[in-house]
Write a protein that holds these residues in place. Structure first.
Motif, PDB file in Angstrom:
ATOM      1  N   ALA A  91      41.547  40.076  50.363  1.00  0.00           N
ATOM      2  CA  ALA A  91      40.990  39.621  49.092  1.00  0.00           C
ATOM      3  C   ALA A  91      39.585  39.065  49.288  1.00  0.00           C
ATOM      4  N   GLY A  92      39.375  38.324  50.376  1.00  0.00           N
ATOM      5  CA  GLY A  92      38.053  37.800  50.654  1.00  0.00           C
ATOM      6  C   GLY A  92      37.050  38.900  50.935  1.00  0.00           C
ATOM      7  N   PHE A  93      37.505  39.940  51.671  1.00  0.00           N
ATOM      8  CA  PHE A  93      36.606  41.053  51.959  1.00  0.00           C
ATOM      9  C   PHE A  93      36.190  41.768  50.676  1.00  0.00           C
ATOM     10  N   VAL A  94      37.166  42.090  49.816  1.00  0.00           N
ATOM     11  CA  VAL A  94      36.845  42.793  48.572  1.00  0.00           C
ATOM     12  C   VAL A  94      35.931  41.931  47.705  1.00  0.00           C
ATOM     13  N   GLY A  95      36.209  40.642  47.634  1.00  0.00           N
ATOM     14  CA  GLY A  95      35.382  39.766  46.824  1.00  0.00           C
ATOM     15  C   GLY A  95      33.956  39.673  47.321  1.00  0.00           C
ATOM     16  N   ALA A  96      33.742  39.815  48.622  1.00  0.00           N
ATOM     17  CA  ALA A  96      32.400  39.724  49.192  1.00  0.00           C
ATOM     18  C   ALA A  96      31.676  41.061  49.229  1.00  0.00           C
ATOM     19  N   GLN A 103      43.655  48.188  39.938  1.00  0.00           N
ATOM     20  CA  GLN A 103      42.696  49.245  39.631  1.00  0.00           C
ATOM     21  C   GLN A 103      42.859  49.630  38.158  1.00  0.00           C
ATOM     22  N   GLY A 104      41.777  49.574  37.403  1.00  0.00           N
ATOM     23  CA  GLY A 104      41.857  49.881  35.983  1.00  0.00           C
ATOM     24  C   GLY A 104      41.921  51.358  35.681  1.00  0.00           C
ATOM     25  N   GLY A 105      41.261  52.197  36.478  1.00  0.00           N
ATOM     26  CA  GLY A 105      41.267  53.644  36.270  1.00  0.00           C
ATOM     27  C   GLY A 105      42.128  54.330  37.305  1.00  0.00           C
ATOM     28  N   GLY A 106      41.855  55.621  37.501  1.00  0.00           N
ATOM     29  CA  GLY A 106      42.598  56.374  38.506  1.00  0.00           C
ATOM     30  C   GLY A 106      44.091  56.294  38.292  1.00  0.00           C
ATOM     31  N   LEU A 107      44.806  55.914  39.337  1.00  0.00           N
ATOM     32  CA  LEU A 107      46.254  55.785  39.265  1.00  0.00           C
ATOM     33  C   LEU A 107      46.708  54.352  39.011  1.00  0.00           C
ATOM     34  N   ALA A 108      45.762  53.494  38.611  1.00  0.00           N
ATOM     35  CA  ALA A 108      46.090  52.098  38.288  1.00  0.00           C
ATOM     36  C   ALA A 108      46.870  51.442  39.417  1.00  0.00           C
ATOM     37  N   ARG A 109      46.370  51.593  40.620  1.00  0.00           N
ATOM     38  CA  ARG A 109      47.071  51.056  41.782  1.00  0.00           C
ATOM     39  C   ARG A 109      47.102  49.528  41.748  1.00  0.00           C
ATOM     40  N   GLN A 110      48.161  48.978  42.308  1.00  0.00           N
ATOM     41  CA  GLN A 110      48.298  47.540  42.496  1.00  0.00           C
ATOM     42  C   GLN A 110      48.461  47.280  43.988  1.00  0.00           C
ATOM     43  N   ILE A 111      47.518  46.570  44.572  1.00  0.00           N
ATOM     44  CA  ILE A 111      47.489  46.345  46.011  1.00  0.00           C
ATOM     45  C   ILE A 111      47.800  44.883  46.290  1.00  0.00           C
ATOM     46  N   GLU A 112      48.839  44.655  47.064  1.00  0.00           N
ATOM     47  CA  GLU A 112      49.139  43.295  47.501  1.00  0.00           C
ATOM     48  C   GLU A 112      48.201  42.954  48.661  1.00  0.00           C
ATOM     49  N   HIS A 140      48.742  34.257  41.953  1.00  0.00           N
ATOM     50  CA  HIS A 140      49.881  33.484  41.484  1.00  0.00           C
ATOM     51  C   HIS A 140      50.109  32.321  42.448  1.00  0.00           C
ATOM     52  N   TYR A 141      50.390  31.162  41.867  1.00  0.00           N
ATOM     53  CA  TYR A 141      50.581  29.952  42.658  1.00  0.00           C
ATOM     54  C   TYR A 141      51.946  29.338  42.360  1.00  0.00           C
ATOM     55  N   TRP A 142      52.587  28.788  43.378  1.00  0.00           N
ATOM     56  CA  TRP A 142      53.708  27.883  43.149  1.00  0.00           C
ATOM     57  C   TRP A 142      53.138  26.572  42.618  1.00  0.00           C
ATOM     58  N   PRO A 143      53.844  25.922  41.706  1.00  0.00           N
ATOM     59  CA  PRO A 143      53.337  24.635  41.197  1.00  0.00           C
ATOM     60  C   PRO A 143      53.028  23.660  42.327  1.00  0.00           C
ATOM     61  N   GLY A 144      51.813  23.140  42.310  1.00  0.00           N
ATOM     62  CA  GLY A 144      51.397  22.160  43.307  1.00  0.00           C
ATOM     63  C   GLY A 144      50.895  22.735  44.609  1.00  0.00           C
ATOM     64  N   ALA A 145      50.955  24.088  44.763  1.00  0.00           N
ATOM     65  CA  ALA A 145      50.530  24.706  46.023  1.00  0.00           C
ATOM     66  C   ALA A 145      49.012  24.686  46.146  1.00  0.00           C
ATOM     67  N   ASP A 146      48.518  24.543  47.366  1.00  0.00           N
ATOM     68  CA  ASP A 146      47.074  24.548  47.606  1.00  0.00           C
ATOM     69  C   ASP A 146      46.479  25.951  47.509  1.00  0.00           C
ATOM     70  N   GLY A 147      47.260  26.937  47.946  1.00  0.00           N
ATOM     71  CA  GLY A 147      46.753  28.302  47.943  1.00  0.00           C
ATOM     72  C   GLY A 147      47.687  29.241  47.195  1.00  0.00           C
ATOM     73  N   PRO A 148      47.223  30.455  46.923  1.00  0.00           N
ATOM     74  CA  PRO A 148      48.047  31.423  46.170  1.00  0.00           C
ATOM     75  C   PRO A 148      49.203  31.944  47.012  1.00  0.00           C
ATOM     76  N   THR A 149      50.304  32.195  46.349  1.00  0.00           N
ATOM     77  CA  THR A 149      51.440  32.831  47.016  1.00  0.00           C
ATOM     78  C   THR A 149      51.372  34.341  46.904  1.00  0.00           C
TER      79      THR A 149
END
Length: 531
Positions: free
Chosen positions: A480-485, A465-474, A450-459
């Motif tokens: 985020a970079g580690f998981v993506g890599a 997680q789609g299965g299991g307990l459908a966890r949401q991790i901030e 999610h981004y603020w309008p005009g922001a360079d990076g995400p706020t």
């Protein structure tokens, strides 16, 4: 109460349901030996299944039924003719009245007299008991069963009798999803009710022992197993673990009668939900007794609730039970209610309508009881317990997970057992060893930004997680970079080094931040290990 012996389900195969008080029924005698066999033939020949009923009245009516509104389904079924499946649906699912000819068409093999001999229907042409279809689809394939239980409060038109045997509901399906699908030798179904958990357990176990303090539950569960063609369940009568004294099992499943009911005059007690203990005592008793009835490495899969008190947190209470019992445990709180919310929920569950004088009287009794014992809230959720064994590491984990997800999600039991196994694998590894592992992001994980309008990076960066307990991790940019890599090609340390250079931070500090996060994501299934 102590055990009153045991019986194989086949001993109940020939026992009828006879009317009681004009609206109930019970198994209390022996009649023609093939009555349930003939009833099973009628149900099978009619294709009386979940899918067929949904096709009969359509998606809109089916959704309305789940909201307790039968009008659309009943109108559709009455216009659908006299096929046996239509008549069975009207009788058992929609609580409709059938004429003599309609009953004859509904039970071509059993016959009207046979249906009355079993106590399925009364003289007025209405069901005295519920027979409902249930479909299961999991790693063992598909199964179709018929569940025998008592009529609910909608069919009865009022409060439930004390010995009511509950049918399949949301809690039943939640616990079914909490059962692992891995095969085992033996399962103990503690407080089996109508028998639904034993049906799921029998798909994975060579032997199932099912216990209940309610003689009526034993009778109806026996009929469930007979109609469903399941012959590996042994029924035993008695309170909690008493019927299995001295025995150990590979797995225990239980939805114990954990509802916290005031021990006060004038408060109705229901066998299916009230275990006769004060407060959350029955859940404590089930937890403490599990170690003596599990083989080393065996697990217990339970639903339950726990009290929050003036002087003790609810999840801390459960942790204390685990520690004193010498058990590993993973406890997940899905909901927490105030005393007023809890009281209203269970008073309505018993069939007493809100706004009536009786409802208000009972709420007062519940609130007085909670106040007298210093209870300020009640948590509800899941418990997975383990008898420690060589090669396992102590795990006592409690957490609150409120991510939106259907409670009946299949595979949750497997997910939690995988978490235990991952914890065992990671526990001996120090940070240096962990940094040498290669991880891959699980296939059901997505990322949103999610981004603020005009922001360079995400706020906000959130991992879902789609299965299991459908966890949401901030997540921050580093996580985020580690998981993506994480695609299994680089080690944890190598990814951390590259991220430190990219983010212009000190490498050692970033690695120290990421390592405990990586452990957590591995245990909870958002990351996997690449061999």
């Amino acid at each position: 109460m102590q055990s009153h012996g045991c019986s194989d389900y086949s001993r109940t195969e020939d026992i009828p349901f006879s009317s009681r008080s004009g609206r109930r029924s019970r198994l209390d005698g022996v009649v023609e030996s093939d009555l349930l066999t003939r009833l099973r033939a009628d149900l099978a020949d009619a294709a009386y299944t979940v899918d067929r009923l949904q096709q009969l009245w359509g998606a809109d009516a089916d959704a309305a039924l789940h909201r307790g509104d039968r009008v659309l389904a009943l109108r559709t079924a009455r216009a659908a003719g006299l096929a046996p499946v239509v008549l069975l649906a009207r009788l058992f699912r929609l609580h409709d009245t059938l004429t003599g000819p309609e009953l004859a068409a509904a039970f071509p093999a059993l016959g009207v007299e046979g249906a009355r001999a079993l106590g399925l229907v009364g003289e007025a042409g209405r069901a005295l008991i519920d027979v409902g279809p249930l479909t299961a689809i999991d790693g063992a394939g598909a199964a179709e069963w018929w569940i025998v239980s008592d009529l609910d409060e909608q069919a009865l038109g009022g409060a439930l009798p004390p010995d009511h045997v509950l049918g399949v509901g949301g809690a039943s399906l939640t616990l079914a999803g909490l059962q692992p699908t891995t095969p085992v030798g033996s399962v103990l179904d503690l407080g089996m009710g109508c028998g639904v958990q034993s049906l799921f357990a029998a798909r994975r176990a060579t032997r199932v022992v099912a216990t209940d303090v309610s003689t009526r539950a034993l009778e109806l569960a026996g009929a469930t197993f007979a109609l469903s063609g399941v012959d590996t369940v042994e029924l035993r009568h008695g309170d909690l673990y008493a019927p299995a004294a001295g025995e150990r099992f590979d797995r225990i499943v239980s939805n114990p009668p954990f509802v916290i009911t005031p021990r006060r005059e004038g408060v109705p007690l229901y066998e299916y939900r009230d275990g006769g203990r004060v407060g959350d005592g029955i859940v404590e008793e089930v937890v403490r007794g599990a170690r003596d009835h599990l083989v080393p490495g065996g697990t217990a899969h339970l639903l339950g609730n726990w009290e929050y008190r003036d002087d003790e947190d609810g999840l801390s209470r459960v942790t204390r039970w685990l520690e004193q019992a010498g058990l590993d445990g993973w406890v997940i709180e899905r909901e927490r209610q105030s005393p007023a919310e809890y009281a209203a929920t269970w008073i309505r569950d018993g069939g007493t309508r809100a706004g009536t004088p009786e409802f208000e009287r009972l709420v007062g009794q519940w609130l007085d009881d909670f106040a007298d014992r210093g209870v300020v809230g009640v948590g509800f959720g899941y418990l997975v317990l383990r008898h420690p064994a060589p090669g396992t590491a102590t795990l006592r984990r409690t957490e609150v997970v409120t991510s939106p997800r259907p409670d009946a999600a299949a595979g949750l039991g497997d997910t939690l057992l995988a978490g235990f196994a991952m914890h065992d694998r990671l526990a001996p590894l120090d940070d240096a060893a962990l940094a040498e592992l290669r991880c891959a992001v699980a296939g059901d994980v997505t990322e949103e930004r999610h981004y603020w309008p005009g922001a360079d990076g995400p706020t906000v960066i959130r991992l879902r997680q789609g299965g299991g307990l459908a966890r949401q991790i901030e997540a921050d940019a580093a996580l985020a970079g580690f998981v993506g890599a994480s695609d299994g090609g680089l080690t944890v340390g190598e990814i951390a080094s590259a991220l430190a250079h990219l983010l212009e931070v000190e490498e050692g500090a970033l690695l120290a931040q990421l390592l405990p996060q990586v452990r957590e994501l591995l245990v909870t299934g958002l990351l996997t290990l690449s061999e």
